[in-house]
Design an enzyme around this catalytic site. Structure first.
Site, PDB file in Angstrom:
ATOM      1  N   ASP A 203       8.059   5.433  -2.504  1.00 46.65           N
ATOM      2  CA  ASP A 203       7.956   4.513  -3.642  1.00 46.65           C
ATOM      3  C   ASP A 203       9.290   3.782  -3.741  1.00 46.65           C
ATOM      4  O   ASP A 203      10.319   4.391  -4.076  1.00 46.65           O
ATOM      5  CB  ASP A 203       7.672   5.280  -4.932  1.00 46.65           C
ATOM      6  CG  ASP A 203       6.291   5.916  -4.930  1.00 46.65           C
ATOM      7  OD1 ASP A 203       5.375   5.329  -4.332  1.00 46.65           O
ATOM      8  OD2 ASP A 203       6.129   7.008  -5.507  1.00 46.65           O
ATOM      9  N   ASP A 322      -5.678   3.816  -8.716  1.00 46.12           N
ATOM     10  CA  ASP A 322      -4.970   4.661  -9.696  1.00 46.12           C
ATOM     11  C   ASP A 322      -5.946   4.987 -10.820  1.00 46.12           C
ATOM     12  O   ASP A 322      -6.457   4.076 -11.491  1.00 46.12           O
ATOM     13  CB  ASP A 322      -3.749   3.924 -10.253  1.00 46.12           C
ATOM     14  CG  ASP A 322      -2.721   3.614  -9.171  1.00 46.12           C
ATOM     15  OD1 ASP A 322      -2.685   4.348  -8.171  1.00 46.12           O
ATOM     16  OD2 ASP A 322      -1.973   2.619  -9.322  1.00 46.12           O
TER      17      ASP A 322
END
Length: 446
Positions: A203, A322
């Site tokens: 990330d 998500d």
């Protein structure tokens, strides 16, 4: 005597004029027919040339024989000579014309023979290609059946043996070497399909690897290039690079960073964050990515999935989802913009739609579990894996070895993604693989 000769001369002239006129008319008709057929693509220029020659020669002969008739008609011996010359000319002209007509036919027959031979060879090649395609389809089908059995938790060694035996029975040809190669190819295909993947995730925010809890409270974890090199050497099966603020900042993926990471590894590499069009996708692929991951852009314009699949192939298109459980516990909603916006979409329905549009893989992140190290959201991962036929990557929540096992057995995932657990050396990739092997879960060499 003189009047008799003049009478013969007159008869000769009339007959000669009739014969030669018929020849000229025949030549004109032949020329007209040849021109029309040429326009209709049914003849060639040789026939036209023949007709023109016949007309020209006939005209010259008419003039010559008329002159001979005037000069020698008074002599009876001139008449047989003229007739003989005329007959010889007619025969010669027809022989030449027939030979010229026969030449294209011969060429056509030769071309037909060559075409027939080529067609025969093409047929043999096509039959060979069909046989190879049939063998590949058998191996692929057997591999898919084996993977489906493992995903449902019912796979066993005996089932794998039965699948391989089926591959042996269906292998074309009686040659033992060919049959052996076919079985080996089937076994390799089965191993590749069965192996579960361990995928570390980078990330990236402002050029640094970060990690947080529930998508917030980000902590610096290091330099992306150095961490990527370490995972490549540690035996990771793939690497995911997510530019986590690209969408919220309304910008494209940081291509220069992608190039640096791609140049430092040899394992498959997926990039996400900031991809909103085919042009954006093309840029990350050109920078070295093997796959591109899309999330918010796909939710806002689902047709993008289809466009990317058609342009780059489904195997390159990863749709990231998500998800977060609804407060009433009735299901899961899809979130976008880095988990900040609830789209109201049902997670299962969206996963099915993404597959139908051409997604080759789904990256499912359980937001309720992300960064908690309490384990993956097995319920939603399992439900989505059962709803689609494409591979599902479990993401968010890994904290111990057992979590990886549960992701593959209970969650029915094809791959497990983790970040901070690997970033901060709480677990090593090889450690996870050895544990999974002991648990009977197939992975690539540990």
């Amino acid at each position: 005597m003189c009047s008799t000769a003049q009478g013969f001369s007159m008869i000769y002239m009339v007959l000669l004029a009739i014969f030669l006129s018929m020849t000229l008319v025949s030549g004109v008709v032949q020329l007209f027919r040849a021109v029309v057929l040429e326009r209709e693509k049914e003849t060639d220029k040789k026939e036209i040339t023949t007709a023109i020659i016949e007309i020209v020669v006939g005209s010259l002969a008419l003039i010559a024989f008329a002159w001979l008739g005037l000069c020698f008609a008074v002599m009876l011996k001139a008449l047989p000579l003229a007739v003989v010359l005329y007959v010889l000319w007619i025969i010669g002209a027809r022989l030449v014309a027939n030979r010229k007509k026969a030449e294209p036919a011969d060429d056509s027959e030769s071309s037909d023979a060559i075409a027939s031979e080529d067609a025969s060879e093409s047929g043999e090649v096509a039959e060979s290609a069909d046989a190879m395609a049939s063998e590949a389809a058998i191996a692929s089908e057997d591999a898919s059946e084996s993977e489906a059995a493992i995903s449902s938790g019912d796979a066993s060694e005996s089932e794998a043996d039965e699948t391989i035996d089926s591959g042996e029975d269906n292998a074309p040809g009686s040659d033992e070497d060919d049959a052996s190669k076919s079985v080996q190819a089937t076994v390799i295909a089965l191993d590749n399909q069965r192996a579960k993947r361990i995928i570390p995730c980078l990330d990236v925010n402002e050029g640094r690897v970060v990690k947080g809890v529930n998508f917030v409270d980000l902590k610096d974890a290091g330099d992306p290039v150095e961490i990527a090199k370490a995972y490549n050497a540690a035996g990771a099966d793939e690497l995911v690079f997510l530019d986590i603020t690209a969408t919220t900042e309304a910008r494209r993926t940081r291509i220069e960073m992608v190039k640096k990471v791609a140049g430092s590894i040899t394992i498959p590499f997926a990039v996400g964050g900031g991809i909103r069009s085919k042009e954006d996708f093309a840029q990350v692929v050109k920078a070295g990515a093997d796959k591109g991951s899309i999330n918010s852009a796909a939710v806002e314009r689902p047709e993008l999935i289809k466009e990317l699949a058609e342009e780059f192939g489904s195997e390159r298109v990863v749709v990231a989802i998500d998800v977060k459980k609804r407060e009433d516990g009735s299901g899961w909603n899809v979130y976008k913009n880095g988990g900040q916006v609830d789209t109201g979409l049902d997670a299962l329905a969206w996963a099915k739609q993404a597959e139908k549009l051409g997604a080759g893989e789904l990256l499912v992140t359980g937001m309720d579990c992300d960064g908690t190290k309490a384990g993956y959201d097995l319920e939603v991962t399992g439900r989505i894996a059962e709803a689609v036929k494409i591979p599902v990557i479990a993401s968010g929540g890994a904290g111990k070895l057992e979590d990886f096992r549960d992701a593959f057995t209970i969650g029915k995932a094809d791959a497990a993604l983790a970040a901070s657990l690997f970033h901060f050396k709480e677990l090593e990739i090889q450690e996870v693989k050895k544990y999974l092997q002991k648990e009977g879960i197939p992975v690539t060499s540990a």
